[in-house]
Enzyme design. Structure first.
Site, PDB file in Angstrom:
ATOM      1  N   ASP A   1       0.863  -1.177   0.000  1.00  0.00           N
ATOM      2  CA  ASP A   1       0.000   0.000   0.000  1.00  0.00           C
ATOM      3  C   ASP A   1       0.902   1.230   0.000  1.00  0.00           C
ATOM      4  OD1 ASP A   1      -2.065  -1.797   0.357  1.00  0.00           O
ATOM      5  OD2 ASP A   1      -2.372  -1.327   2.478  1.00  0.00           O
TER       6      ASP A   1
ATOM      7  N   SER B   1       7.506   4.360   6.162  1.00  0.00           N
ATOM      8  CA  SER B   1       8.565   3.687   5.437  1.00  0.00           C
ATOM      9  C   SER B   1       8.391   3.847   3.934  1.00  0.00           C
ATOM     10  CB  SER B   1       8.566   2.201   5.795  1.00  0.00           C
ATOM     11  OG  SER B   1       8.401   2.002   7.190  1.00  0.00           O
TER      12      SER B   1
END
Length: 273
Positions: A91, A231
């Site tokens: 995602d 991240s």
């Protein structure tokens, strides 16, 4: 897209904030944060986080710590199984950049050289003229990622570094992708040739957990996960290996980011569109 959370805007957009950021990055704040987020004391953060980022969550699920919530597995989920289709490994928000003949690419005000990203000057020569896809994960995303194709996973190469935020305002201030803690792996894929995948940690806790090494993998199989917090995943392709879908390519050409989900069809093996 916004310029990031108020805290990140302060740390990267103001002189006092940048001074504080330097102190944070030079301290052991990350170790303390890890211990706290792994402990039951962090459980109250889950409810706040879910409300803050409007995360849909099965009320029957319970978590012993914030970390356990953060690395939760997706319930259900599918991926595009067509061999010629390139899928998103996670995602996030996708951006795409051409790799120049000098093995570099540019993001906003930051200029990146591939040899600084993976610390292997001979290897990156093979990717001149290729494509660089960057997937920026957000707080509301699942922080697990999968393999984009069938193939063979070679050695995991971990590179220690700092832990800057990867939000846009931070990327405009520092070349975070070559400063941050990261791990890169060569993936010998069946459909797209040799691909380099780089996982990049972020402020303040940037743990990268890859589950495998020296194994054969299949499309959609879980490769690993990020520990808290945000991240990034970078995919590097050799010249002429992929072609993004026209709608994505036209949108990204204006310098924006495109919302994607894990397993989503985002491109095609060159010659199969």
């Amino acid at each position: 897209m916004s310029g990031g959370s108020p805290a990140v805007r302060f740390l990267y957009g103001t002189a006092p904030g940048r001074m504080m950021l330097k102190l944070i990055l030079n301290s052991r704040a990350d170790r303390l944060a890890v211990r706290f987020l792994r402990s039951p004391l962090s459980r109250p953060l889950v409810g706040w986080y879910v409300r803050r980022y409007d995360i849909p969550l099965d009320n029957r699920r319970s978590f012993r710590s914030f970390r356990e919530f953060f690395i939760r597995r997706r319930l259900g989920g599918t991926f595009d199984a067509e061999p010629s289709h390139l899928i998103s490994p996670c995602d996030g928000w996708l951006s795409a950049y051409p790799i120049r003949e000098d093995s570099s690419f540019s993001i906003k005000n930051s200029h990146y050289r591939l040899k600084d990203l993976v610390l292997d000057e001979e290897l990156v020569q093979e990717f001149q003229g290729g494509d660089c896809l960057i997937f920026r994960l957000c707080p509301s995303d699942y922080h697990r990622y999968c393999y984009i194709d069938n193939g063979y996973h070679r050695k995991c190469n971990y590179i220690p570094g700092t832990l800057h935020s990867v939000q846009p305002i931070a990327r405009e201030t520092y070349p975070v992708h070559v400063l941050n803690r990261r791990c890169w792996t060569m993936l010998a894929t069946e459909g797209f040739g040799t691909v380099i995948q780089v996982e990049v940690g972020a402020l303040i806790v940037g743990g990268i957990v890859n589950e495998h090494e020296h194994i054969r993998f299949s499309r959609g199989m879980e490769k690993g996960h990020f520990e808290p917090a945000g991240s990034t995943i970078i995919l590097l392709f050799r010249k002429g290996r992929i072609r993004l879908l026209p709608a994505l390519r036209d949108y990204l050409a204006h310098g924006g980011e495109y919302r994607v989900t894990q397993g989503m069809w985002i491109g095609t093996r060159e010659g199969h569109l």
